[in-house]
Write a protein that holds these residues in place. Structure first.
Motif, PDB file in Angstrom:
ATOM      1  N   THR B  23     -30.651 -21.501  38.830  1.00  0.00           N
ATOM      2  CA  THR B  23     -29.686 -20.479  38.436  1.00  0.00           C
ATOM      3  C   THR B  23     -28.902 -19.984  39.643  1.00  0.00           C
ATOM      4  O   THR B  23     -27.679 -19.843  39.589  1.00  0.00           O
ATOM      5  N   LEU B 250     -34.625 -13.856  22.364  1.00  0.00           N
ATOM      6  CA  LEU B 250     -34.178 -13.220  23.603  1.00  0.00           C
ATOM      7  C   LEU B 250     -32.677 -13.423  23.790  1.00  0.00           C
ATOM      8  O   LEU B 250     -32.003 -12.591  24.407  1.00  0.00           O
ATOM      9  N   GLY B 251     -32.150 -14.535  23.275  1.00  0.00           N
ATOM     10  CA  GLY B 251     -30.704 -14.731  23.304  1.00  0.00           C
ATOM     11  C   GLY B 251     -30.031 -13.969  22.173  1.00  0.00           C
ATOM     12  O   GLY B 251     -29.046 -13.262  22.381  1.00  0.00           O
ATOM     13  N   VAL B 254     -29.129 -10.205  22.354  1.00  0.00           N
ATOM     14  CA  VAL B 254     -27.950  -9.796  23.137  1.00  0.00           C
ATOM     15  C   VAL B 254     -26.793  -9.473  22.199  1.00  0.00           C
ATOM     16  O   VAL B 254     -26.137  -8.433  22.326  1.00  0.00           O
ATOM     17  N   VAL B 270     -23.712  -8.878  28.882  1.00  0.00           N
ATOM     18  CA  VAL B 270     -22.349  -9.253  28.503  1.00  0.00           C
ATOM     19  C   VAL B 270     -21.339  -8.754  29.537  1.00  0.00           C
ATOM     20  O   VAL B 270     -20.461  -9.499  29.985  1.00  0.00           O
ATOM     21  N   ALA B 272     -21.899  -7.991  32.713  1.00  0.00           N
ATOM     22  CA  ALA B 272     -22.080  -8.708  33.971  1.00  0.00           C
ATOM     23  C   ALA B 272     -21.488 -10.102  33.886  1.00  0.00           C
ATOM     24  O   ALA B 272     -20.856 -10.592  34.830  1.00  0.00           O
ATOM     25  N   THR B 273     -21.647 -10.762  32.727  1.00  0.00           N
ATOM     26  CA  THR B 273     -21.099 -12.105  32.563  1.00  0.00           C
ATOM     27  C   THR B 273     -19.579 -12.074  32.627  1.00  0.00           C
ATOM     28  O   THR B 273     -18.959 -12.878  33.322  1.00  0.00           O
ATOM     29  N   LEU B 278     -22.715 -11.347  39.736  1.00  0.00           N
ATOM     30  CA  LEU B 278     -23.780 -12.346  39.823  1.00  0.00           C
ATOM     31  C   LEU B 278     -25.189 -11.780  40.056  1.00  0.00           C
ATOM     32  O   LEU B 278     -26.145 -12.277  39.462  1.00  0.00           O
ATOM     33  N   VAL B 281     -26.433 -10.856  36.650  1.00  0.00           N
ATOM     34  CA  VAL B 281     -26.697 -12.050  35.830  1.00  0.00           C
ATOM     35  C   VAL B 281     -28.017 -12.679  36.251  1.00  0.00           C
ATOM     36  O   VAL B 281     -28.865 -13.023  35.417  1.00  0.00           O
ATOM     37  N   VAL B 284     -30.878 -10.710  34.926  1.00  0.00           N
ATOM     38  CA  VAL B 284     -31.080 -10.917  33.487  1.00  0.00           C
ATOM     39  C   VAL B 284     -31.815 -12.232  33.239  1.00  0.00           C
ATOM     40  O   VAL B 284     -32.763 -12.293  32.444  1.00  0.00           O
ATOM     41  N   VAL B 285     -31.390 -13.280  33.948  1.00  0.00           N
ATOM     42  CA  VAL B 285     -32.050 -14.576  33.766  1.00  0.00           C
ATOM     43  C   VAL B 285     -33.516 -14.481  34.179  1.00  0.00           C
ATOM     44  O   VAL B 285     -34.413 -14.964  33.482  1.00  0.00           O
ATOM     45  N   THR B 288     -35.613 -12.756  31.580  1.00  0.00           N
ATOM     46  CA  THR B 288     -35.824 -13.624  30.427  1.00  0.00           C
ATOM     47  C   THR B 288     -36.906 -14.658  30.699  1.00  0.00           C
ATOM     48  O   THR B 288     -37.820 -14.848  29.895  1.00  0.00           O
ATOM     49  N   VAL B 289     -36.798 -15.322  31.854  1.00  0.00           N
ATOM     50  CA  VAL B 289     -37.750 -16.386  32.151  1.00  0.00           C
ATOM     51  C   VAL B 289     -39.155 -15.815  32.287  1.00  0.00           C
ATOM     52  O   VAL B 289     -40.129 -16.416  31.822  1.00  0.00           O
TER      53      VAL B 289
END
Lengths: 617, 313
Positions: B23, B250-251, B254, B270, B272-273, B278, B281, B284-285, B288-289
Motif C-alpha cells: 500500500t 468493511l468496504g 463506508v 472518502v 481522504a481518498t 495519503l 488513507v 484506513v487501510v 482494515t487489514v
C-alpha cells in the motif's frame, strides 16, 4: 462484497466438472436445456436488451451525456425528456443509456483482467503444483484479506479518478476466484486416465491443457464470470456513488447519488439507476443459476439413462417359475421369524412423475442365529433392501409395495409409503444395528472413538457413562484391538481402516441387538484384514446368537460365512435357498454366471485360503 | 493448540507487513506532486520544496517506508496533510462508531443466516424455496442501493426512522438504537440472504454424509445428530462464509455511513481518498487489514477447536 463471488466459486465447480469433457454434444444440449428454462430465457433477454441499448446508445440517446439545459431542471417526463431531467437539466434517459455502456464495458474489463490472471495461474498451479502453487496460494490469501472497496479507495487516492484503472485493479483483486476454480478443476483431472493417455501418446503439456483441461473448466468459468460481472458493477457503482468516480462520465452510480441528493425534490431520479442496476446484476445472477441448473440436469439425465439401459437388459422372461415357488414358501410360512420381508418394492419418484423402482417384489426372512447373505452386483438393489429394513433410505425414497416385519411387528405395514420412523427409532441401535461398508467415512471425525461408542449405550440402554465406558473398553478388546485404552481416546483419523471397521463392529454389537445388518463390511479393507474381520463377525454372531444380514457382491464371503443366500439382480430376487444348495446346484443362469465369474478357473480369494473352511451349511 | 495459534499469528503479521509495504509504495510512488496539491497553484517553487521537505517527501521511498513502520510501531501513524490531526486520533474516534455497526450487523447475520439456513436444510419445502429466491434477490441488489431505498421509503416518505443517524449514545439508548436500525439493516440484508443459502448447502452436505446414517442406525435421536454432530461439522464452512462477509462489509460500511451521514470510518476514508490525503488513507487501510487478520485468526482458532484434524496439520 467479495463474499458473493466466493459463493459462486465454491458452488460452481462441483456439479459442472464432469460435464464439459464430452465437448460439443454436451454443450449444445446444455444450451437447449438453458433455452427451455424460463428463468434462463428471461435472464438472457434482459442482458441482451441492455447490451443492445448500450451499443446503440449514441444512436438512441436524444442528448449528449453531459448536455444540460439549465432552464429545465428536475423536470417531469415529457415528449422531449421521456424520463425527465436531473438537477442540472440533463436528460435522464440519455444518461441511463450512456451509463449502461460504461457499466457493461467496465464489468467486461474487470472479468477479462481477472480471467487473464486467474486462469493461466490456476492452470499452471493445478497442473505442475510445486513451488508455483505454494507462492500463488500465499498471494491469494493476501488478496482475499482485502475488502474490495478499501482497495479501490486506495487506488483512487494513488491514481486519481478513472473507471478503467479501478476496474483493472478490481480484476486483479478478484482473480483468485478464477485461480481457485481452475486449480481445483485441473487437480481433479490431472491424474485421470485420459490425461495420462494423452501424455503417454506424446502430446505436449500445452496441447493437453488446451484440449482436455480447458474443456473441463470452461463451464464453471462462464458461471463464475456472470457472478463476477455482477459484483464488479456493484462495486464500481458504489465508488461512483461516493463521488469518487470520473466526474465527466455518466454512470448509474453517479445518477443514483444525484437522485439521492435530490430525494426530497424528485425521488424518481433514484428509481431509474437503481432499476437498471438491479436488472443487470439480477440478469447475470439468474443466468449463472440457469447455466448451473442446465449442467446439473444434464448429469441427472445421464444417470437416469444409464439406469434405464441396465434395466432394459433384464427383461429375462425365463426366471419366473422356481422363484415364485421359493417365494410362495416364504409367504405361506406361519412361523415367527426375526425379520420377514414380503414382496418389498422400493422406488424413487422422478422429475417426470414416474417412479424408478430399485427394489421390486423381494421376499425373504431371517431367523435368530442365522446369517443370510444377499448377493448381487452393484445396482442390484441389495443395499436398498438392507436400508429399508433399517429405515434409513434416503428422504426421497418410497416404499411402493410390500411389507417388512421385525419380530412379528410391522415396521412397514402393507400399503405404507414410507418407513415409520417412530417405530424404527425404538428398534435401531437396541434391536437392529448396522455395520457400514466404508469405515472411515462412517465415524464422525470431530469426536473421539470412545465418545462415539459410549453415547449410543447411554442413550439406548440408559446406563451411566462410567459403565458404558467400561463396556466400550471391553468391546474394543472383544473385537481384537490390542490397546483399547488408546483407541478409546483416539480420533478416527488417528486409527487405520481395519481398526476403524473393528470399532464400527464393536459399535454395532454394543447394545446387544438381535439383528445386525452388515453392508459389504469387508469391501473397503485390505485383503489380509478382510479375513480377520469375517472371522470376528462369525465368532460374535455365534457367541451372541444374533441374526445377520450380510450384503455382499462376493460369493466367497457367502460361502465362508452364510447359512442361506438370496441372489439379487436389477432389484429382483433371482434365487434364494441354503448356501449348500445354491453353490452345488444353482438353478438360475444368473447365479451360475455370478458363481462362475467368482470361483471357477480363478485362484480362490485369499480369505477362502486363510479361513480354510467348508461352506457352512 | 498454542503452537497452532502462534503459527497463525505469525502468518498474520507477515500479511500485515506485506500489505503495508504494498500500500505504501502504491500510494507514494505514483503521486508526484503532493506538495503542489496541498499548497495550491499559487505557491512558489520554493514553498513547494519546503513543504516537500517538511513532509519528508525528499527522501527515498524505502527510507520513508521504514520510518513510517518505526513510527507506526510506537503508535504514531502520522498526521493528516490537510487538517494536521494525528491519524491515530481520527481512527480512535471513528472506529467505535463503525465497529459497533459492523459487529451488530455480523451478530444478527450469524444468528439469522444460521437459523434460516439450518431450517431450510432440515425442513426443505417452502422455507427452502424462500431461501433460494431470497439469495437471488439479495445477490441482485447491492447493499448500498438497499440502503438508499430504505432511507427513501422508511425514513423520508413514511417518516418511521430518522434519515441520518448522527445521534450519539449519550442521547439515550433508545434513540440511539432507533437511529442505528436502518444502517444496520442495510448492512445485513445481503449477508443474511447469501449466508442463509450457503449455510443451507453446508448443512445439507453434512446431512448426506455416511456417519450421519450410522449415527441414526445406533439409535441416536435426530435432534442430537443435528445439534451435536451435523452443526459442528458444518460450522467451519459457516464460519468461513461469515468471515468473508465481514471482509466485504468493511468496504460496504463506508458507503452506508456516507448515506446515513454517520461519523465513522466511511466519511474519513472518502474525504481522504478524494483529497489524496495519503497518511489518512494509509491509516484506513491498516485498520482494515488488522481487523481482517484478527477475525481470521479467531475463525482459525474456532475451526481448530471444532475440528481436531486441523490442529494437527
Amino acid at each position: 462484497m467479495s463474499d458473493s463471488v466466493e459463493t459462486a466459486a465454491v458452488a460452481a465447480p462441483a456439479p459442472s466438472l464432469n460435464t464439459g469433457q464430452s465437448g460439443t454434444v454436451v454443450r449444445s444440449t446444455v444450451i437447449r436445456r438453458l433455452l427451455r428454462n424460463p428463468l434462463g430465457i428471461i435472464a438472457m433477454a434482459i442482458l441482451l436488451a441492455i447490451s443492445l441499448l448500450a451499443i446503440l446508445a449514441p444512436v438512441l440517446a436524444p442528448f449528449q451525456e453531459n448536455y444540460s439545459n439549465i432552464a429545465k431542471t428536475l423536470a417531469a417526463p415529457d415528449s422531449v425528456n421521456i424520463l425527465g431531467t436531473d438537477s442540472a437539466g440533463r436528460d435522464v434517459w440519455s444518461r441511463l443509456l450512456f451509463g449502461a455502456q460504461l457499466t457493461l464495458l467496465s464489468a467486461l474489463l474487470c472479468a477479462g483482467v481477472a480471467i487473464a490472471i486467474g486462469l493461466p495461474a490456476g492452470l499452471i498451479a493445478g497442473y505442475y503444483a510445486g513451488k508455483f502453487e505454494a507462492v500463488s496460494n500465499w498471494m491469494v490469501s493476501i488478496l482475499m484479506s482485502l475488502p474490495g472497496l478499501i482497495v479501490l479507495l486506495t487506488i483512487r487516492a494513488a491514481f486519481g479518478p478513472s473507471v478503467w484503472i479501478s476496474m483493472i485493479a478490481f480484476g486483479i483483486l478478484i482473480s483468485p476466484s478464477y485461480f481457485r476454480l481452475t486449480r481445483t478443476a485441473v487437480q481433479s483431472v490431472r491424474n485421470e486416465l485420459y490425461v495420462d493417455a494423452a501424455r503417454v501418446s506424446g502430446l505436449s503439456d500445452l496441447s493437453i491443457i488446451a484440449r482436455h483441461i480447458f474443456s473441463v473448466v470452461r463451464a464453471p468459468i462462464i458461471i463464475q464470470t456472470a457472478a463476477i460481472a455482477g459484483v464488479a458493477i456493484a462495486i464500481q457503482s458504489g465508488l461512483e456513488f461516493l463521488g469518487l468516480g470520473d466526474p465527466t462520465k455518466a454512470t448509474w452510480g453517479v445518477m443514483l447519488s444525484e437522485g439521492f441528493k435530490n430525494v426530497y425534490l424528485n425521488p424518481t431520479l433514484l428509481f431509474w439507476p437503481a432499476l437498471a442496476m438491479a436488472l443487470t446484476i439480477g440478469g447475470l445472477v439468474l443466468l449463472g443459476n440457469a447455466i448451473r441448473d442446465a449442467l446439473e440436469d444434464g448429469e441427472k439425465i445421464k444417470h437416469r439413462k444409464k439406469a434405464a439401459q441396465q434395466k432394459g437388459t433384464t427383461a429375462a422372461p425365463a426366471r419366473a417359475g422356481q422363484q415364485r415357488q421359493s417365494m410362495a414358501a416364504v409367504e405361506l410360512g406361519t412361523e415367527h421369524h426375526l425379520v420377514k420381508v414380503t414382496n418389498l418394492g422400493v422406488g424413487y419418484p422422478q422429475a417426470d412423475g414416474s417412479v424408478k423402482k430399485v427394489v421390486d417384489d423381494v421376499s425373504f426372512h431371517v431367523d435368530r442365529g442365522e446369517i443370510l447373505g444377499i448377493v448381487g452386483e452393484s445396482g442390484s438393489g441389495k443395499s436398498q433392501t438392507a436400508f429399508s429394513i433399517l429405515g434409513l433410505l434416503p428422504d426421497n425414497a418410497r416404499i411402493v409395495a410390500g411389507s417388512i416385519q421385525f419380530d412379528g411387528n410391522y415396521t412397514v405395514a402393507p400399503g405404507e409409503e414410507r418407513v415409520d420412523q417412530a417405530r424404527l427409532s425404538r428398534l435401531r441401535g437396541k434391536r437392529i444395528s448396522y455395520i457400514p461398508q466404508e469405515p472411515m467415512s462412517n465415524l464422525d471425525p470431530a469426536f473421539t472413538i470412545g465418545y462415539q461408542l459410549v453415547t449410543p449405550m447411554v442413550r439406548v440402554l440408559g446406563i451411566p457413562k462410567e459403565e458404558a465406558r467400561k463396556r466400550a473398553l471391553k468391546l474394543l478388546a472383544d473385537v481384537g484391538i490390542a490397546n483399547p485404552e488408546r483407541t478409546f481416546s483416539a480420533y478416527p483419523h488417528e486409527v487405520s481402516g481395519g481398526m476403524a471397521q473393528r470399532v464400527l463392529i464393536a459399535g454395532a454389537i454394543s447394545c446387544e441387538p438381535d439383528l445386525v445388518i452388515a453392508d459389504e463390511p469387508t469391501t473397503a479393507l485390505d485383503v489380509t484384514v478382510q479375513a480377520d474381520v469375517l472371522d470376528l463377525l462369525r465368532e460374535l454372531q455365534q457367541r451372541l446368537n444374533i441374526g445377520v444380514i450380510l450384503v455382499t457382491h462376493n460369493f466367497g464371503v457367502v460361502a465362508d460365512l452364510c447359512d442361506r443366500v438370496a441372489v439379487m439382480q436389477n432389484g429382483r430376487l433371482v434365487e434364494e435357498g441354503s448356501v449348500r444348495d445354491i453353490l452345488r446346484n444353482p438353478k438360475e443362469q444368473y447365479t451360475r454366471t455370478l458363481l462362475a465369474s467368482m470361483l471357477e478357473g480363478k485362484t480362490p480369494m485369499s480369505m477362502l485360503v486363510s479361513s480354510q473352511k467348508e461352506p457352512a451349511a | 493448540m498454542i503452537r497452532f495459534i502462534a503459527k497463525r499469528l505469525g502468518s498474520g503479521l507477515v500479511v500485515l507487513f506485506v500489505v503495508s509495504a504494498l500500500t505504501f509504495f502504491l500510494l507514494y510512488v505514483s503521486s508526484g506532486s503532493i506538495a503542489r496539491n496541498i499548497l495550491g497553484d499559487q505557491a512558489t517553487a520554493e514553498q513547494v520544496a519546503m513543504k516537500e521537505h517538511e513532509l519528508g517527501l525528499d527522501q527515498p521511498l524505502v527510507v520513508r517506508y521504514f520510518s513510517w513502520v518505526a513510527d507506526a510501531l510506537s503508535g504514531n501513524l502520522g498526521a493528516s496533510w490537510f487538517t494536521s490531526e494525528p491519524v491515530a486520533n481520527s481512527l480512535a474516534t471513528r472506529i467505535p462508531v463503525t465497529m459497533t455497526m459492523v459487529f451488530a450487523a455480523m451478530i444478527l447475520i450469524a444468528v439469522c443466516a444460521a437459523l434460516i439456513g439450518v431450517v431450510a436444510a432440515v425442513k426443505r419445502g417452502w422455507v427452502d424455496r424462500v431461501v433460494q429466491v431470497g439469495a437471488i434477490i439479495g445477490d441482485s441488489i447491492p447493499g448500498f442501493v438497499i440502503g438508499v431505498i430504505l432511507v427513501t421509503i422508511l425514513a423520508i416518505q413514511l417518516g418511521l426512522f430518522p434519515a441520518t443517524s448522527t445521534i450519539s449514545p449519550e442521547s439515550g439508548p433508545e434513540a440511539w438504537v432507533y437511529s442505528m436500525a436502518l444502517p444496520v439493516i442495510a448492512l445485513l440484508v445481503n449477508g443474511v440472504t447469501g449466508g442463509a443459502q450457503q449455510i443451507r448447502s453446508a448443512v445439507i452436505k453434512q446431512l448426506e454424509r455416511d456417519y450421519v446414517r450410522t449415527l441414526r442406525s445406533r439409535g441416536i435421536g435426530e435432534r442430537e445428530i443435528l445439534f451435536k454432530h451435523v452443526l459442528r461439522s458444518a460450522a467451519p464452512a459457516g464460519l468461513t462464509v461469515l468471515s468473508l462477509q465481514l471482509v466485504g462489509m468493511l468496504g460496504g460500511v463506508v458507503i452506508i455511513e456516507q448515506i446515513f451521514a454517520l461519523p465513522g470510518m466511511g466519511p474519513l476514508a472518502v474525504a481522504a481518498t478524494g483529497q489524496s490525503d495519503l497518511p489518512v488513507v494509509m491509516g484506513v487501510v491498516m485498520y482494515t487489514v488488522v481487523v481482517v487478520i484478527v477475525v481470521n485468526l479467531l475463525v482459525d482458532i474456532l475451526n481448530g477447536w471444532l475440528n481436531p484434524k486441523v490442529r494437527v496439520s
